[in-house]
Scaffold this motif. Sequence first.
Motif, PDB file in Angstrom:
ATOM      1  N   VAL A   1       0.847  -1.195   0.000  1.00  0.00           N
ATOM      2  CA  VAL A   1       0.000   0.000   0.000  1.00  0.00           C
ATOM      3  C   VAL A   1       0.883   1.246   0.000  1.00  0.00           C
ATOM      4  O   VAL A   1       1.864   1.318   0.741  1.00  0.00           O
ATOM      5  CB  VAL A   1      -0.917  -0.017   1.250  1.00  0.00           C
ATOM      6  CG1 VAL A   1      -1.843   1.176   1.245  1.00  0.00           C
ATOM      7  CG2 VAL A   1      -1.716  -1.306   1.307  1.00  0.00           C
ATOM      8  N   SER A   2       0.503   2.223  -0.804  1.00  0.00           N
ATOM      9  CA  SER A   2       1.319   3.438  -0.897  1.00  0.00           C
ATOM     10  C   SER A   2       1.175   4.278   0.367  1.00  0.00           C
ATOM     11  O   SER A   2       0.256   4.111   1.164  1.00  0.00           O
ATOM     12  CB  SER A   2       0.889   4.262  -2.118  1.00  0.00           C
ATOM     13  OG  SER A   2      -0.395   4.807  -1.896  1.00  0.00           O
TER      14      SER A   2
ATOM     15  N   ARG B   1       0.452   7.445   0.541  1.00  0.00           N
ATOM     16  CA  ARG B   1      -0.728   8.294   0.450  1.00  0.00           C
ATOM     17  C   ARG B   1      -1.978   7.536   0.895  1.00  0.00           C
ATOM     18  O   ARG B   1      -2.829   8.073   1.613  1.00  0.00           O
ATOM     19  CB  ARG B   1      -0.899   8.781  -0.984  1.00  0.00           C
ATOM     20  CG  ARG B   1      -2.114   9.674  -1.167  1.00  0.00           C
ATOM     21  CD  ARG B   1      -2.178  10.206  -2.550  1.00  0.00           C
ATOM     22  NE  ARG B   1      -1.095  11.163  -2.731  1.00  0.00           N
ATOM     23  CZ  ARG B   1      -0.818  11.782  -3.864  1.00  0.00           C
ATOM     24  NH1 ARG B   1      -1.542  11.529  -4.928  1.00  0.00           N
ATOM     25  NH2 ARG B   1       0.166  12.632  -3.952  1.00  0.00           N
ATOM     26  N   THR B   2      -2.081   6.280   0.519  1.00  0.00           N
ATOM     27  CA  THR B   2      -3.235   5.472   0.919  1.00  0.00           C
ATOM     28  C   THR B   2      -3.221   5.225   2.420  1.00  0.00           C
ATOM     29  O   THR B   2      -4.264   5.295   3.077  1.00  0.00           O
ATOM     30  CB  THR B   2      -3.224   4.122   0.171  1.00  0.00           C
ATOM     31  OG1 THR B   2      -3.181   4.389  -1.235  1.00  0.00           O
ATOM     32  CG2 THR B   2      -4.446   3.320   0.481  1.00  0.00           C
ATOM     33  N   ARG B   3      -2.046   4.960   2.979  1.00  0.00           N
ATOM     34  CA  ARG B   3      -1.956   4.751   4.429  1.00  0.00           C
ATOM     35  C   ARG B   3      -2.341   6.009   5.195  1.00  0.00           C
ATOM     36  O   ARG B   3      -3.040   5.941   6.197  1.00  0.00           O
ATOM     37  CB  ARG B   3      -0.549   4.300   4.812  1.00  0.00           C
ATOM     38  CG  ARG B   3      -0.271   2.863   4.385  1.00  0.00           C
ATOM     39  CD  ARG B   3       1.077   2.432   4.831  1.00  0.00           C
ATOM     40  NE  ARG B   3       2.078   3.245   4.111  1.00  0.00           N
ATOM     41  CZ  ARG B   3       3.361   3.003   4.071  1.00  0.00           C
ATOM     42  NH1 ARG B   3       3.852   1.972   4.710  1.00  0.00           N
ATOM     43  NH2 ARG B   3       4.179   3.765   3.400  1.00  0.00           N
TER      44      ARG B   3
END
Length: 86
Positions: free
Chosen positions: A17-18, A20-22
Amino acid sequence: MDRDLNARRPSPGGGGVSRRTRWGLLLLAVLLVHLAGVSWLEETLAGWGAAQAPMPVRMEVAFVQALAPAAPVAAAPATPPRSVRP
């Protein structure tokens, strides 16, 4: 040498997971916890069933004395100027 310091390092998980997503998921989780806390506080501080209780009867008020503007207060007399000491 400075190019190596600014280069992106591969994540230890090999992708996943990137960042930004985290951050987005963390923000969403914090928002949901705050909303649940506010809802709980609203119920707790209002009392048991206070939200469903009817509004109290309005108080009726009557003015006993007519409100009229008063005459302005007279200005204080001017103070005499101070004498200058030589």
